[in-house]
Design a protein around this motif. Structure first.
Motif, PDB file in Angstrom:
ATOM      1  N   GLN A  57      -0.741  35.927 -16.314  1.00  0.00           N
ATOM      2  CA  GLN A  57      -0.875  35.826 -14.867  1.00  0.00           C
ATOM      3  C   GLN A  57      -2.344  35.869 -14.509  1.00  0.00           C
ATOM      4  O   GLN A  57      -3.122  36.557 -15.124  1.00  0.00           O
ATOM      5  CB  GLN A  57      -0.181  37.007 -14.221  1.00  0.00           C
TER       6      GLN A  57
ATOM      7  N   ASP B 241      -5.861  39.039 -18.968  1.00  0.00           N
ATOM      8  CA  ASP B 241      -4.430  38.895 -19.226  1.00  0.00           C
ATOM      9  C   ASP B 241      -4.069  37.427 -19.127  1.00  0.00           C
ATOM     10  O   ASP B 241      -4.570  36.719 -18.268  1.00  0.00           O
ATOM     11  CB  ASP B 241      -3.634  39.683 -18.182  1.00  0.00           C
TER      12      ASP B 241
ATOM     13  N   ASN C 153       7.945  49.574  -0.029  1.00  0.00           N
ATOM     14  CA  ASN C 153       6.926  48.542   0.152  1.00  0.00           C
ATOM     15  C   ASN C 153       6.390  48.078  -1.202  1.00  0.00           C
ATOM     16  O   ASN C 153       5.191  47.997  -1.427  1.00  0.00           O
ATOM     17  CB  ASN C 153       5.783  49.058   1.036  1.00  0.00           C
TER      18      ASN C 153
ATOM     19  N   TRP D 243       7.047  44.935  -3.768  1.00  0.00           N
ATOM     20  CA  TRP D 243       7.739  43.638  -3.798  1.00  0.00           C
ATOM     21  C   TRP D 243       7.398  42.893  -5.070  1.00  0.00           C
ATOM     22  O   TRP D 243       6.248  42.534  -5.304  1.00  0.00           O
ATOM     23  CB  TRP D 243       7.366  42.801  -2.566  1.00  0.00           C
TER      24      TRP D 243
ATOM     25  N   PRO E 171       1.112  35.171  -5.061  1.00  0.00           N
ATOM     26  CA  PRO E 171      -0.211  35.270  -4.457  1.00  0.00           C
ATOM     27  C   PRO E 171      -0.316  34.332  -3.265  1.00  0.00           C
ATOM     28  O   PRO E 171       0.051  33.159  -3.352  1.00  0.00           O
ATOM     29  CB  PRO E 171      -1.153  34.810  -5.577  1.00  0.00           C
ATOM     30  N   GLY E 172      -0.748  34.849  -2.159  1.00  0.00           N
ATOM     31  CA  GLY E 172      -0.902  34.029  -0.963  1.00  0.00           C
ATOM     32  C   GLY E 172       0.357  33.923  -0.119  1.00  0.00           C
ATOM     33  O   GLY E 172       0.346  33.380   0.989  1.00  0.00           O
ATOM     34  N   GLN E 173       1.453  34.467  -0.637  1.00  0.00           N
ATOM     35  CA  GLN E 173       2.706  34.376   0.101  1.00  0.00           C
ATOM     36  C   GLN E 173       2.876  35.650   0.946  1.00  0.00           C
ATOM     37  O   GLN E 173       2.423  36.724   0.546  1.00  0.00           O
ATOM     38  CB  GLN E 173       3.857  34.263  -0.903  1.00  0.00           C
TER      39      GLN E 173
ATOM     40  N   ARG F 121       1.123  46.853 -14.993  1.00  0.00           N
ATOM     41  CA  ARG F 121       1.275  46.850 -13.557  1.00  0.00           C
ATOM     42  C   ARG F 121       2.078  45.659 -13.055  1.00  0.00           C
ATOM     43  O   ARG F 121       2.093  45.365 -11.855  1.00  0.00           O
ATOM     44  CB  ARG F 121      -0.093  46.907 -12.894  1.00  0.00           C
ATOM     45  N   GLY F 122       2.743  44.982 -14.000  1.00  0.00           N
ATOM     46  CA  GLY F 122       3.697  43.977 -13.596  1.00  0.00           C
ATOM     47  C   GLY F 122       3.050  42.673 -13.177  1.00  0.00           C
ATOM     48  O   GLY F 122       1.841  42.501 -13.228  1.00  0.00           O
ATOM     49  N   ALA F 123       3.914  41.736 -12.778  1.00  0.00           N
ATOM     50  CA  ALA F 123       3.448  40.426 -12.348  1.00  0.00           C
ATOM     51  C   ALA F 123       4.553  39.837 -11.495  1.00  0.00           C
ATOM     52  O   ALA F 123       5.590  40.483 -11.290  1.00  0.00           O
ATOM     53  CB  ALA F 123       3.176  39.537 -13.551  1.00  0.00           C
TER      54      ALA F 123
ATOM     55  N   SER G  38      -1.989  46.244 -18.378  1.00  0.00           N
ATOM     56  CA  SER G  38      -2.050  47.547 -17.724  1.00  0.00           C
ATOM     57  C   SER G  38      -0.674  47.989 -17.232  1.00  0.00           C
ATOM     58  O   SER G  38      -0.562  48.976 -16.527  1.00  0.00           O
ATOM     59  CB  SER G  38      -3.027  47.489 -16.570  1.00  0.00           C
TER      60      SER G  38
ATOM     61  N   HIS H 116       4.716  42.315 -18.713  1.00  0.00           N
ATOM     62  CA  HIS H 116       4.379  43.357 -17.746  1.00  0.00           C
ATOM     63  C   HIS H 116       2.875  43.528 -17.559  1.00  0.00           C
ATOM     64  O   HIS H 116       2.451  44.315 -16.721  1.00  0.00           O
ATOM     65  CB  HIS H 116       5.003  44.690 -18.175  1.00  0.00           C
ATOM     66  N   GLY H 117       2.068  42.813 -18.351  1.00  0.00           N
ATOM     67  CA  GLY H 117       0.618  42.905 -18.212  1.00  0.00           C
ATOM     68  C   GLY H 117       0.047  44.005 -19.073  1.00  0.00           C
ATOM     69  O   GLY H 117       0.721  44.985 -19.384  1.00  0.00           O
TER      70      GLY H 117
END
Ligand code: SF4
Ligand code: SF4
Lengths: 332, 481
Positions: free
Chosen positions: B380, B377, A259, A261, A266-268, A155-157, A153, A150-151
């Motif tokens: 990622q 991190d 909103n 997702w 990244p970039g998608q 804040r997910g990945a 912080s 989850h990182g």
């Protein structure tokens, strides 16, 4: 846990070499005992013949304390080899293993820290979440156990939900968070391309983008609306508000209006990501963490039906991490 | 380069009662050399006074150093569990070990310099091994009497007097050893708390271990091993010879003046009897703590304690001869030449020493008592937010190495268009080390086209702007596919 035993040959090989070297040391010590050279008549003493910078080496005996130290090391070595596993497959009289030592250390740490954790277990999650000292401890647990996905912080990945945005797949109530951690979660989105067809995937994607207020083709969205109500609303809700908002704790169908997702690389573009999801489905797995966080705790069969207080006392570290995750979403 | 001192034949002139050469003395076929017990005679004199003075200063410093208070704790305190080393107003952390390494190197150079100049003064006047040995010899003298009485006592069968005298000696030895161990432990475990805990037998297993360890080895080294430590164990004793040259101060017997030695009456005229100044009283040998005869020349066992000088000077006074038959001198002087004090080697040692001292003081005064680490991190590189921003996560670790609380401001530098998210001010108590997650966020449309840029994270104390640290890291804008 099983340890890989050596074959008989290697076991013997090691034992023979080890004991052989010790025997050799003893022989060396004995063979070098003083054969004191008697000085010749003119007072000349025979040297070893070694010379460096004109300094010759006498053949003097070892001082006694030094000799005794050698004997002590040899005896120590033999005693050590008798007590501990050192000779091939021989287990040693003390039965020591590295696993056992680790378990002892864990048990000792447990004994030392258990009272602190139990103290926290008595405090309600909402209260605990605003206790800075407790949250410092919890932060360490989080960084060691959860941050890898989850990182740091939280804040997910890609593929791992953000735990700080107040947007929940399974609900943000303290008890629900606790259960997510204890039992893990498995969110499954089936592939719909067979049902929807290629055009259906395209129009439905526009519908979903529309739910989150993103730029989309309104005509296509309208075309997909009946299909959405027929298929998707069962899990995502008629308004796309997600299963958690409908009180369905265990489905994990995301809120499509937030909103937010999880699978956008990244970039998608969000369009590509949603279309991919509709076409191929997704399978998200959060492993059950109780065994890792509260290592060594015997989990009863009726774990699910225990009360909140019982769960907190049984799994105090899960309790702390739950409060930590809860604290991250305050004011969201 | 100065020439090497030529090796000397150190075979005793008379292999009488003292120092039998092991190569000629022992019977055949022994497993080890037996140690000859040295009955050291205590001596009075100038150098003994000097030594007593330095011993007092050093022991007082050692025994009571841990009692000095400093702002609510003891001034010198090595807190191993927390890895913090307090020395008065400064607290050192493991990352300061570089400083320790430099300090040790500097001390090594001090040793080189002093040894080259004045020989083994360290051994003679300051080494703990001998400071404690002298103390133990003093106790021995008080409990068992003079060397002759001690010899007699050792030969006696056990009786009440022997048991009492020996018992008293070992008892006092152990007490001193115990006090030493407690004083040592006091630098690692607060002494004011330690002493009552020792009295109530309330010690942790490691404290108990080290207490036993230091008691035992103090007793063993100062009571039993003594010169054996210097001769066989001490590395300095082994390599000091390479720092010697012909102009180094040594304790030496003036052979030219002393020989031929021989007994005589005070009224005799030595010249008429064909004798030198040495009356062969053997006193210099009896007072030598390492059991050598200085008249055999410079020997590696000699710790230049100058006890033999004191002894010999007394004899010379009594005989009415000038002092200094045994004296501090140099090889050059003994050979009738003058000693060069300022020689290239000594000047070299001095310059290096000075340069390092300056560098060390600069490093110490510029030491910034804060550490910042920035860890990206690992799982990622970047994350897209729902509004199209790119976000990177870092874990920062701040170590406040000062003794008081600081509030640090965190700022981001390096690239326009990226900014820091999360708290901007972090407050840490003195000595505290903590880690915090932070995010750096930016709009990829406004950032350079490269996959990543360098950023710099800076930390500055609000209380003292000189206390600042900075770290570089990478900010990933897009994945390079
Ligand atoms: S030889 Fe070593 S142990 Fe002995 S006095 Fe000198 S420095 Fe100390
Ligand atoms: S020879 Fe003299 S200076 Fe050297 S150790 Fe013996 S008494 Fe001390």
């Amino acid at each position: 846990m099983t340890s890989q035993a050596m074959s008989g040959f290697w076991s013997l090989w090691i034992s023979v070499i080890t004991l052989g070297v010790i025997a050799f040391c003893w022989w060396l010590l004995y063979a070098n005992r003083k054969t004191d050279k008697v000085p010749a008549a003119n007072g000349e003493v025979e040297t070893t013949g070694h010379a460096a910078d004109g300094i010759e080496e006498y053949d003097n005996p070892l001082p006694r304390w030094w000799f005794i130290m050698f004997v002590i090391t040899i005896v120590f070595g033999l005693v050590y080899l008798a007590l501990y596993p050192g000779l091939g497959n021989y287990k040693g009289l003390l039965g020591w293993t590295s696993t056992g030592q680790w378990q002892d250390e864990m048990a000792r740490a447990e004994e030392r820290y258990a009272p602190i954790f139990q103290q926290y277990a008595q405090i309600d999650i909402r209260t605990l979440a605003s206790d800075p000292a407790a949250m410092q401890v919890a932060d360490r647990l989080y960084q060691n156990n959860c941050a890898v996905c989850h990182g740091s912080s939280a804040r997910g990945a890609y593929g791992f939900p953000n735990l700080t945005d107040g947007n929940w797949l399974y609900g943000g109530d303290p008890e629900v968070i606790r259960d997510s951690i204890i039992f893990g979660r498995n969110g499954l989105m089936p592939a719909w391309v067979d049902m929807l067809g290629e055009r259906g995937v395209d129009t439905m994607t526009h519908y979903v983008l529309g739910l989150s207020g993103l730029e989309h083709d309104a005509a296509k969205a309208e075309e997909a609306a009946p299909m959405y109500q027929a298929i998707c609303s069962a899990c995502h809700g008629v308004d796309g508000q997600g299963s958690a908002a409908m009180g369905l704790d265990s489905i994990g169908a995301p809120n499509l209006t937030a909103n937010s997702w999880m699978y956008v690389q990244p970039g998608q573009s969000v369009y590509d990501s949603v279309a991919f999801t509709l076409r191929h489905g997704r399978n998200g797995l959060m492993p059950a963490q109780a065994r890792y966080l509260d290592y060594g705790v015997e989990l009863p069969n009726n774990l699910r039906s225990l009360s909140a207080q019982e769960k907190a006392e049984l799994l105090p570290k899960v309790h702390l991490v739950t409060a930590y995750i809860y604290s991250l979403n305050q004011g969201k | 380069m100065t020439e090497k001192i030529p090796t000397k034949d150190v075979t005793p002139v008379d292999a009488g009662q003292h120092r039998k050469s092991p190569t000629t003395g022992g019977p055949q076929g022994e497993l080890y050399a037996k140690r000859r017990h040295i009955y050291v005679k205590r001596v009075q004199g100038l150098f003994q006074k000097l030594r007593t003075g330095s011993n007092w200063v050093l022991m007082l410093a050692f025994f009571f150093g841990s009692f000095i208070p400093w702002g609510g704790r003891q001034a010198i305190f090595f807190d191993l569990p927390n890895r913090q080393f307090h020395i008065f107003s400064v607290t050192f952390f493991p990352h300061d070990f570089m400083l320790l390494a430099w300090l040790l190197i500097i001390l090594a150079f001090v040793l080189f310099f002093v040894t080259n100049f004045a020989g083994r003064v360290w051994c003679g006047y300051t080494c703990p091994q001998f400071v404690w040995t002298w103390l133990y010899i003093w106790v021995e003298d008080k409990t068992e009497g003079s060397p002759n009485q001690r010899k007699k006592l050792d030969k006696q069968p056990l009786n009440t007097e022997k048991a009492l005298r020996k018992g008293a000696k070992h008892f006092i030895w152990v007490l001193i050893a115990l006090a030493t161990a407690i004083a040592f432990l006091g630098y690692f475990s607060p002494i004011l708390d330690l002493i009552p805990r020792i009295l109530s037998f309330d010690l942790g297993p490691w404290e108990l271990f080290w207490l036993g360890f230091f008691t035992f080895f103090t007793y063993l080294f100062a009571g039993w091993m003594r010169e054996q430590v210097c001769i066989y164990m001490c590395p300095y004793a082994r390599f000091q010879a390479v720092m010697f040259d012909k102009d180094t101060l040594i304790v030496s017997y003036d052979t030219a003046r002393g020989e031929p030695r021989g007994a005589r009456k005070k009224s005799d005229d030595p010249a008429a009897k064909g004798l030198g100044s040495c009356i062969d009283c053997d006193l210099c040998v009896q007072v030598c703590p390492v059991g050598i005869d200085i008249r055999n020349g410079l020997q590696y066992e000699c710790v230049t304690c100058a006890a033999c000088i004191d002894a010999c000077d007394q004899v010379m006074d009594k005989m009415g001869y000038p002092r200094g038959l045994i004296r501090y001198t140099t090889e050059e002087e003994l050979a009738g030449r003058t000693t060069k004090i300022l020689r290239p080697r000594l000047i070299g040692y001095f310059i290096v020493l000075l340069a390092m001292l300056v560098a060390f003081s600069v490093a110490l005064s510029n030491r910034i008592p804060v550490e910042l680490e920035v860890l990206r991190d690992r799982n990622q590189l970047l994350r897209m937010t729902s509004d199209g921003m790119v976000e990177n996560s870092y874990l920062i670790r701040i170590a406040n190495m000062d003794q008081r609380e600081h509030s640090y401001t965190l700022t981001l530098h390096g690239v326009d268009g990226v900014e820091l998210q999360g708290a901007a001010v972090y407050t840490l108590a003195g000595g505290e080390v903590r880690q915090f997650p932070i995010q750096v966020i930016g709009n990829p449309a406004q950032l350079p086209g490269s996959p990543a840029v360098n950023i710099e994270i800076r930390l500055q104390s609000q209380q003292d702007p000189r206390i600042a640290a900075s770290r570089e890291s990478r900010f990933f804008i897009r994945s390079a596919r």
